[in-house]
Enzyme design. Structure first.
Site, PDB file in Angstrom:
ATOM      1  N   GLY A  73       0.824  -1.200   0.000  1.00 25.71           N
ATOM      2  CA  GLY A  73       0.000   0.000   0.000  1.00 25.71           C
ATOM      3  C   GLY A  73       0.859   1.250   0.000  1.00 25.71           C
ATOM      4  O   GLY A  73       2.024   1.230  -0.404  1.00 25.71           O
ATOM      5  N   SER A  74       0.293   2.322   0.500  1.00 22.08           N
ATOM      6  CA  SER A  74       0.978   3.609   0.462  1.00 22.08           C
ATOM      7  C   SER A  74       2.073   3.677   1.521  1.00 22.08           C
ATOM      8  O   SER A  74       2.035   2.985   2.545  1.00 22.08           O
ATOM      9  CB  SER A  74      -0.021   4.747   0.697  1.00 22.08           C
ATOM     10  OG  SER A  74      -0.436   4.773   2.055  1.00 22.08           O
ATOM     11  N   THR A  75       3.046   4.547   1.274  1.00 20.68           N
ATOM     12  CA  THR A  75       4.134   4.737   2.227  1.00 20.68           C
ATOM     13  C   THR A  75       3.611   5.264   3.557  1.00 20.68           C
ATOM     14  O   THR A  75       4.058   4.828   4.633  1.00 20.68           O
ATOM     15  CB  THR A  75       5.176   5.697   1.633  1.00 20.68           C
ATOM     16  OG1 THR A  75       5.752   5.090   0.471  1.00 20.68           O
ATOM     17  CG2 THR A  75       6.270   6.019   2.636  1.00 20.68           C
ATOM     18  N   GLU A  76       2.661   6.175   3.506  1.00 21.47           N
ATOM     19  CA  GLU A  76       2.115   6.745   4.743  1.00 21.47           C
ATOM     20  C   GLU A  76       1.494   5.658   5.617  1.00 21.47           C
ATOM     21  O   GLU A  76       1.755   5.587   6.829  1.00 21.47           O
ATOM     22  CB  GLU A  76       1.070   7.812   4.409  1.00 21.47           C
ATOM     23  CG  GLU A  76       0.452   8.457   5.632  1.00 21.47           C
ATOM     24  CD  GLU A  76      -0.638   9.462   5.283  1.00 21.47           C
ATOM     25  OE1 GLU A  76      -1.123  10.143   6.212  1.00 21.47           O
ATOM     26  OE2 GLU A  76      -1.009   9.557   4.099  1.00 21.47           O
ATOM     27  N   GLY A  98       2.105   2.457   5.410  1.00 24.91           N
ATOM     28  CA  GLY A  98       3.179   1.557   5.809  1.00 24.91           C
ATOM     29  C   GLY A  98       3.916   2.039   7.042  1.00 24.91           C
ATOM     30  O   GLY A  98       4.278   1.247   7.923  1.00 24.91           O
ATOM     31  N   GLU A 150       5.654  -3.370   1.054  1.00 21.47           N
ATOM     32  CA  GLU A 150       5.890  -2.932  -0.326  1.00 21.47           C
ATOM     33  C   GLU A 150       5.036  -1.697  -0.534  1.00 21.47           C
ATOM     34  O   GLU A 150       3.806  -1.760  -0.495  1.00 21.47           O
ATOM     35  CB  GLU A 150       5.531  -4.054  -1.300  1.00 21.47           C
ATOM     36  CG  GLU A 150       6.005  -3.799  -2.717  1.00 21.47           C
ATOM     37  CD  GLU A 150       4.946  -3.153  -3.566  1.00 21.47           C
ATOM     38  OE1 GLU A 150       5.068  -1.929  -3.823  1.00 21.47           O
ATOM     39  OE2 GLU A 150       3.992  -3.829  -3.946  1.00 21.47           O
ATOM     40  N   GLU A 175       3.871  10.666  -5.672  1.00 21.42           N
ATOM     41  CA  GLU A 175       3.187   9.566  -6.344  1.00 21.42           C
ATOM     42  C   GLU A 175       1.744   9.971  -6.652  1.00 21.42           C
ATOM     43  O   GLU A 175       0.989  10.338  -5.756  1.00 21.42           O
ATOM     44  CB  GLU A 175       3.198   8.306  -5.479  1.00 21.42           C
ATOM     45  CG  GLU A 175       2.622   7.102  -6.191  1.00 21.42           C
ATOM     46  CD  GLU A 175       2.741   5.825  -5.387  1.00 21.42           C
ATOM     47  OE1 GLU A 175       3.004   4.770  -5.980  1.00 21.42           O
ATOM     48  OE2 GLU A 175       2.542   5.881  -4.149  1.00 21.42           O
TER      49      GLU A 175
END
Length: 496
Positions: free
Chosen positions: A242-245, A247, A264, A399
């Site tokens: 999913g999204s970095t935030e 994560g 990921e 992104e």
């Protein structure tokens, strides 16, 4: 003339009442009784009502997974785990037309694209089935005094929380479940609420394949359900896409019991075209490195670097290719780009399109919706190309997760390596050239988990995939993936 839109019958799975949670081998309503709607993004209409899991449901699912892990699943030998995974592969193959149609209706992937993923879905299951019987420890000659025999055991980490994004519902579910089961773990799968239907159907096929109840549990719901899983003391590992935030939230939530985590996350991947590239391959390859799945791929090559001496020619050909793509009803086999997954995602992408224009990027094509009145209620965006992009612009640094290319020129190999690495992300990257020296130098120089040379987004079950930097850590696919679900135990035996 284009071929007519095929006539599809609504899958039996989607008929009837709300789609229920799958916990301990049973379809159950959420403890709260709440449901949510999943929307067909091509027309904005309700596709299904789905039970909404919350913390209480997560508790039940984790408890079921623990019972199965310590009970019947622990008695399955590697050959037994292999057998049920191979049976599941056969079932996915047999039901794939249904599964691909569900994904097309639920998240908008063109039917030609979702159908084309059959080989990968089945291959992943069969690959991990093979690893179920080929994972082993080592005997180690140690240097301690006396007669000591030492060896390692590989043991399943335990209960796995698998939390996925919505951009590949079926494929991501298989990518999480298959290696976990091959390793001997049990799973609580939390699919994204935007596209939960094919993972629920996959859960049913797991039972049909002979996987014991409680080994695979599926609990769609709001982000609160994912948060409850990430923090749950009964979960031994989180595998997240999913999204970095999000994560970063998961990593923080995992600290309570120091559970294992593999993540990921997002990307802003560089795609580099040198003047000596085969442009007949590089133009469509670079376009579809972004436009595939309407740009909703974490490793999409959204930052396009073009060597200056071919910059104008390449852009002209790229724009012509983009304008020739068919955007439309994803049930039409001729459609190449479908809608974005939700209205919220549509609004997000529109915001970036406006930011690109306002910050001075030159709009070459696209930049808005589709004029076809038949698509007015769907979440469509035309494939978009910006030139005159600066690295500090939002469209070049953040992104977007939409069909938007940001094109920039470069002059030298060293310069483009620096430009490619000028991002907090490091997931994918592409290089187009016939020069093997450039291939080696750029492949080594780029800080990214994957480097595709004269292709883009090629995937294989045996080849690891994952990120550097803010794109996450851990690997999926390959033997490295199995290690994410295994503990290593050292055993020392002193003779005499």
């Amino acid at each position: 003339m284009n071929a007519p839109i095929e006539s599809f019958q609504l899958p039996a799975f989607l008929r009837g009442g709300p789609k229920l949670l799958l916990i301990d081998g049973k379809h159950v309503a959420a403890q709260s009784g709440r449901t949510f709607t999943t929307i067909n993004p091509s027309n904005g209409q309700v596709l299904a009502e789905v039970a909404e899991a919350a913390e209480a449901d997560v508790d039940l699912a984790v408890a079921a997974a623990r019972r199965a892990f310590e009970g019947p699943w622990s008695k399955f030998k590697p050959l037994d785990r292999q057998a049920v995974l191979l049976k599941l592969a056969d079932l996915v193959d047999a039901h794939y037309d249904e599964l691909s149609l569900i994904d097309t209706l639920d998240m908008g992937g063109p039917i030609r694209a979702t159908r084309a993923k059959r080989r990968r879905a089945v291959a992943l299951l069969r690959y991990y089935a093979g690893l179920a019987t080929s994972t082993h420890g080592h005997t180690i000659e140690n240097s301690e005094a006396g007669e000591i025999f030492s060896y390692t055991l590989k043991e399943p980490v335990g209960v796995v929380a698998a939390i996925n994004s919505w951009n590949g519902p079926l494929g991501l579910a298989i990518w999480k479940i298959a290696p976990a089961l091959a390793a001997g773990c049990t799973v609580v799968l939390k699919p994204a609420e935007q596209a939960p239907l094919s993972p629920l159907r996959l859960g049913e096929l797991c039972l049909e394949a002979g996987i014991p109840r409680g080994v695979v549990n599926v609990v769609p719901g709001a982000p609160a359900a994912g948060a409850a899983l990430a923090a749950h003391p009964g979960v031994d590992k989180v595998a997240f896409t999913g999204s970095t935030e999000v994560g970063q939230h998961i990593v923080r939530a995992s600290a309570g019991n120091l559970k294992r985590v593999s993540i990921e996350l997002g990307g802003k991947s560089p795609n580099i075209v040198f003047a000596d590239a085969d442009l007949d391959a590089a133009v469509p390859g670079s376009a579809m490195a972004v436009f595939a799945n309407s740009g909703q791929i974490c490793s999409a090559g959204t930052r396009l670097f073009i060597e200056r001496k071919i910059h104008d020619e390449f852009l002209e050909r790229l724009v012509a290719f983009a304008r020739g793509l068919k955007v439309g009803d994803p049930l039409d086999p001729q459609t190449q780009l479908g809608p974005l997954v939700t209205r919220a995602q549509l609004d997000r992408v529109r915001g970036y399109l406006e930011a690109g224009k306002s910050q001075g990027a030159r709009l070459m094509t696209g930049g808005g919706g589709i004029s076809d009145a038949a698509l007015a209620e769907g979440y469509f965006v035309a494939p978009t190309v910006f030139s005159d992009v600066r690295p500090d612009m939002k469209i070049a640094s953040e992104e977007i997760f939409g069909p938007v290319i940001s094109a920039m020129p470069f002059d030298t190999v060293d310069e483009v390596i620096r430009m490619g690495n000028d991002t907090p992300y490091g997931l994918g990257s592409g290089v187009w050239t016939k020069d093997v020296d450039k291939v080696h130098k750029v492949s080594r120089g780029l800080k990214a988990g994957s480097v595709w040379v004269n292709c883009y987004q090629a995937m294989d079950a045996a080849v690891p995939f994952g990120g550097y930097k803010l794109s996450g850590y851990g690997r999926e696919s390959g033997t490295e993936h199995m290690e994410e679900f295994l503990q290593t135990k050292a055993v020392w035996i002193k003779a005499g």
